[in-house]
Structure formats: C-alpha cells, structure tokens
Design an enzyme around this catalytic site. Sequence first.
Site, PDB file in Angstrom:
ATOM      1  CE  LYS A 190      -4.157   2.002   1.573  1.00  5.16           C
ATOM      2  NZ  LYS A 190      -4.046   2.699   0.300  1.00  5.16           N
TER       3      LYS A 190
ATOM      4  CE  LYS B 196       4.405   6.891   6.131  1.00  8.43           C
ATOM      5  NZ  LYS B 196       3.969   7.868   5.148  1.00  8.43           N
TER       6      LYS B 196
ATOM      7  CE  LYS C   9       4.439   7.833  -2.043  1.00  8.41           C
ATOM      8  NZ  LYS C   9       3.908   8.146  -0.701  1.00  8.41           N
TER       9      LYS C   9
ATOM     10  CB  THR D 293      -1.826  12.926   6.675  1.00  2.94           C
ATOM     11  OG1 THR D 293      -2.287  11.899   5.801  1.00  2.94           O
ATOM     12  CG2 THR D 293      -0.334  12.777   6.857  1.00  2.94           C
TER      13      THR D 293
ATOM     14  CB  SER E  46      -5.690   4.654   3.317  1.00  2.00           C
ATOM     15  OG  SER E  46      -5.731   5.785   2.485  1.00  2.00           O
TER      16      SER E  46
HETATM   17  P1  NAD Z   1       0.355  18.562  -1.319  1.00  2.00           P
HETATM   18  O1  NAD Z   1       0.704  18.522  -2.758  1.00  2.00           O
HETATM   19  O2  NAD Z   1      -1.080  18.698  -0.924  1.00  2.00           O
HETATM   20  O3  NAD Z   1       1.152  19.743  -0.585  1.00  2.00           O
HETATM   21  C1  NAD Z   1       2.515  19.929  -0.708  1.00  2.00           C
HETATM   22  C2  NAD Z   1       2.813  21.329  -0.190  1.00  2.00           C
HETATM   23  O4  NAD Z   1       4.208  21.534  -0.142  1.00  2.00           O
HETATM   24  C3  NAD Z   1       2.248  22.431  -1.067  1.00  2.00           C
HETATM   25  O5  NAD Z   1       1.733  23.461  -0.254  1.00  2.00           O
HETATM   26  C4  NAD Z   1       3.482  22.927  -1.835  1.00  2.00           C
HETATM   27  O6  NAD Z   1       3.352  24.283  -2.257  1.00  2.00           O
HETATM   28  C5  NAD Z   1       4.519  22.778  -0.756  1.00  2.00           C
HETATM   29  N1  NAD Z   1       5.881  22.749  -1.251  1.00  2.00           N
HETATM   30  C6  NAD Z   1       6.396  22.070  -2.308  1.00  2.00           C
HETATM   31  N2  NAD Z   1       7.712  22.332  -2.414  1.00  2.00           N
HETATM   32  C7  NAD Z   1       8.024  23.178  -1.395  1.00  2.00           C
HETATM   33  C8  NAD Z   1       9.214  23.813  -0.970  1.00  2.00           C
HETATM   34  N3  NAD Z   1      10.359  23.617  -1.596  1.00  2.00           N
HETATM   35  N4  NAD Z   1       9.149  24.597   0.121  1.00  2.00           N
HETATM   36  C9  NAD Z   1       7.993  24.799   0.780  1.00  2.00           C
HETATM   37  N5  NAD Z   1       6.849  24.243   0.425  1.00  2.00           N
HETATM   38  C10 NAD Z   1       6.867  23.441  -0.656  1.00  2.00           C
HETATM   39  O7  NAD Z   1       1.009  17.258  -0.663  1.00  2.00           O
HETATM   40  P2  NAD Z   1       0.647  16.565   0.708  1.00  2.00           P
HETATM   41  O8  NAD Z   1      -0.292  15.455   0.430  1.00  2.00           O
HETATM   42  O9  NAD Z   1       0.317  17.582   1.732  1.00  2.00           O
HETATM   43  O10 NAD Z   1       2.053  15.868   1.063  1.00  2.00           O
HETATM   44  C11 NAD Z   1       3.101  16.593   1.696  1.00  2.00           C
HETATM   45  C12 NAD Z   1       4.112  15.593   2.232  1.00  2.00           C
HETATM   46  O11 NAD Z   1       3.451  14.701   3.124  1.00  2.00           O
HETATM   47  C13 NAD Z   1       4.773  14.700   1.181  1.00  2.00           C
HETATM   48  O12 NAD Z   1       6.079  14.383   1.607  1.00  2.00           O
HETATM   49  C14 NAD Z   1       3.921  13.443   1.208  1.00  2.00           C
HETATM   50  O13 NAD Z   1       4.620  12.305   0.730  1.00  2.00           O
HETATM   51  C15 NAD Z   1       3.647  13.354   2.692  1.00  2.00           C
HETATM   52  N6  NAD Z   1       2.469  12.577   3.079  1.00  2.00           N
HETATM   53  C16 NAD Z   1       1.228  12.866   2.585  1.00  2.00           C
HETATM   54  C17 NAD Z   1       0.139  12.126   3.023  1.00  2.00           C
HETATM   55  C18 NAD Z   1      -1.267  12.436   2.608  1.00  2.00           C
HETATM   56  O14 NAD Z   1      -2.207  11.813   3.117  1.00  2.00           O
HETATM   57  N7  NAD Z   1      -1.505  13.410   1.741  1.00  2.00           N
HETATM   58  C19 NAD Z   1       0.324  11.061   3.919  1.00  2.00           C
HETATM   59  C20 NAD Z   1       1.603  10.814   4.402  1.00  2.00           C
HETATM   60  C21 NAD Z   1       2.672  11.587   3.981  1.00  2.00           C
END
Ligand code: NAD
Length: 414
Positions: free
Chosen positions: A69, A93, A105, A189, A348
């Site tokens: 997953k 995780k 992934k 999250t 999820s």
């Molecule tokens: P998202 O696309 O919704 O948001 C990403 C954010 O990061 C955006 O606001 C973007 O503008 C910002 N960003 C990108 N590059 C940047 C930089 N250099 N400096 C500052 N801000 C920057 O993505 P998300 O779902 O919120 O995921 C964010 C992180 O969390 C990722 O590493 C992802 O793998 C991890 N994650 C997400 C989830 C989930 O449920 N969405 C779960 C576990 C982990």
Amino acid sequence: MAKLTPWESQLINVKNTCDLMGLEPAVYEVISHPKAILEVALPLKMDDGTVKTFTGVRIHHNDARGPTKGGIRYHPHLDMDTEMALAAWMTWKNAVANLPYGGAKGGINCDPKILSMGELERLTRMYASSIAHFVGVDLDIPAPDVGTNAQIMAWFVDEYYKLLGRITPGVITAKPISLGGSLGRSTATGRGCYFVTIEASKVYDIPIKGSKVAIQGFGNVAKSAAFNFHNAGAKIVAVSDSRGGVYNKEGINPYKLKDYKDKNGKVSGYPGCKEIGSIGPLTAECDILVPAALQNALTGENAGDVKAKLIIEGANGPTLPEADKIMEGKGIIVVPDICANAGGVTVSYFEWVQNRQGYYWTEDEVDQRLERVMKKAFKDLKEQSDKYDVPLRTGAYALAIGRVAEAMRFLGRI
Ligand code: NAD
C-alpha cells in the site's frame, strides 16, 4: 561529500537498525531490494493534438505483512530512486502503525498544475490501465500523494472497474465519499500528526497549548496539521509553500490563510507577516516544527539553525541523516515520518476495511480509531527507542523492521 539520495539515506537507517538489533543478515538482504518495479510509457494525446510521452512507475517494496500500500505522486521531477525510498518508507510506516500491509509507491513524472483537466483525466486513465495487473484489493492498494487527489483516485478506480468488469472499491483509497471513501480521510494525516504530538508533548513536557508552531508546506497534510494545532491553542507562527513563506510571531490564523491562498494561489503576501521564503519555517523561532512539504528539507546546511524543540515529520523523508545527527546533538526531538504521518494510511486502511465490509463508520468512529492507532504507534516506538537507548527514528525502524522480519521468518522467506 556527495549528497545521499533518498534511497541511500533510507538504506543507512535500515542497515544501522538491523545491526543494532543484531538481526540475521538475510533480513537486510531482502529488505534492501524492492520486491518488484513496473515502469510504463504513457503517450498522451495533448489538447493541441501533439503527443507527449510521460513515464509512470509503481514499486512494491515488501509484502510480508500483507498487500502493498502506498500513494501515487504526480511530480515533474519524479525519479526512481525517490520512489523506491518512498515505497520502503511505506513498508516501515504500515508496520509502525501495525496495519496489515506491506509498502508500495508510484507516480507519473508530470506537472499536474500545467495539464488541463482533460489531459489529467486521460493520463490517469492510461496509467490505471497500464498498471492494472500490478494493483488489486489483495495485491497493491494505491492512494493519493503529492500532486494527486480524490478526483484522480476516482478516474483511476473507474478505469480499473472497466478492465476488471467488477466493482471493487477497496482497490484504491482516499476516494470521494460518494464512491466509497471514508469520512475523515482527507484530513487524517494532519490529524494524525496532532495525535502523536499529544503523546510526545507529554513525554517531553512541551505543552501544545500556547506553543509556537512552524509549518513547511500548505497542502493537504500541512493545512490539516495547522488547523488542529490552532484549535488546540497553539500559535502558528510560520507557514510556507513552494512559492514563498510567511512569519508572524503573534500567530497566523490558518483558516484565514487558507482563504487567502485559495484566492491568490500562494501564502506569500499574507497581510501582517514577514516574508521568509519557502524554507523559512524550518529555521524559524518556534517550539514545534512540522516539515510537511517534500523530502530532504532538513540538511547538514540548515539543521544547525533549527530552533524547534520538537519536530513532527508530516512529510516523507524531510530529514537527511546528517541533519538528524546535528539535531540530536542539539537535543531536538524528532518524531519520524514513519510514525508522525501514518494517519493518512491508517484511515486509508479503515476505508479499505469499510469497502470490504460494505458498512460505513461515522466520522467520530473513524477519529476515535485513528487516535488509538496513532497514540499506540508512538508508545510502541518510544518503547523500542528506550530499549535500545536510541533516538525515536531508530526506535521506529526497530519496531517496523522487527515486525517485518518476524513475518518473513514465518513465511519462510529468510
Ligand atoms: P500537497 O501537494 O497537498 O502539498 C505539498 C505542499 O508543499 C504544497 O503546499 C506545496 O506548495 C509545498 N511545497 C512544495 N515544495 C516546497 C518547498 N520547496 N518549500 C515549501 N513548500 C513546498 O502534498 P501533501 O499530500 O500535503 O504531502 C506533503 C508531504 O506529506 C509529502 O512528503 C507526502 O509524501 C507526505 N504525506 C502525505 C500524506 C497524505 O495523506 N496526503 C500522507 C503521508 C505523507
């Protein structure tokens, strides 16, 4: 010294933990290789009639504890090394949260922001049909990640149903509610980050109420984390996105900031704040830092300037090993990604369970179960970190690798 890639830095943590635990060499031998990798060419007919070929990937890292997953990422700089690391982090995780899953992934090297809705839909459907044989409700269950959302999951699942000739909503999670999505998934999250912070704040005596919180990112994870901390009486002092960052020592109302960003497409320019750039929150004056943007944010260059006492890793892989060392030296507590951001995959998992039961829970039921899983995950990893007298990250790896190794032994794979 050459910069470590995400896969290499993930391997270092895994190897060190295997050595620390005195595990048989076969464990590292198996988990240091992804189980299967699929790469597909996606020639997309663009709206202007030209054809542009994108690359789609899906990686299964380890399936000893259950079907794999992990999310699907749409990003212009997607590379195999990072995807492999992200797949492995999902194995760890899922094991830390004690979910019956392995890790995976995938994604496409595209910039979803510059594709039209029609192009995005055609690309997603092509990706779904190209990897359909590699996913399945009992095989590999994708979900959203950076650059993807519930609409993309919906196109994916529709294409999958057509190919399969059956409706199996559990093949993908974080779907829209009307397609079998779970209540509470979209905010899970960030909510999970908050639940582990409650536990960590008790252990390390860093009260959330009245604390100053800095957040890198303002996407799915970051926004939900910001709302939770704000509602618990913390002050959100710094926030950024890919286009810039803002700081206000008196606190920023994250709901108003969201409205501002919805209107202007960025957090930069939010009234009453100092501009600090995209990486500004990482070194801002604060008690709690939530890196919730992308991997490799905290490095050997900036870790020395981190002011937070507690770091809650909302993003996957935001801290490089050299940064960990520096911050450990400064006494900064880091709750690692493989625990801190497990809330999304946990809900999820709840969605997958509800899909298979055909019976749906209330938002309160989801929230209570999420709280239980997150707090238990933190307690379990803290126990390991105490047992081996190591930082929380190593404790988390010990917990996860121990669980995966046990499953592999029972299966006779090692
Ligand atoms: P998202 O696309 O919704 O948001 C990403 C954010 O990061 C955006 O606001 C973007 O503008 C910002 N960003 C990108 N590059 C940047 C930089 N250099 N400096 C500052 N801000 C920057 O993505 P998300 O779902 O919120 O995921 C964010 C992180 O969390 C990722 O590493 C992802 O793998 C991890 N994650 C997400 C989830 C989930 O449920 N969405 C779960 C576990 C982990």
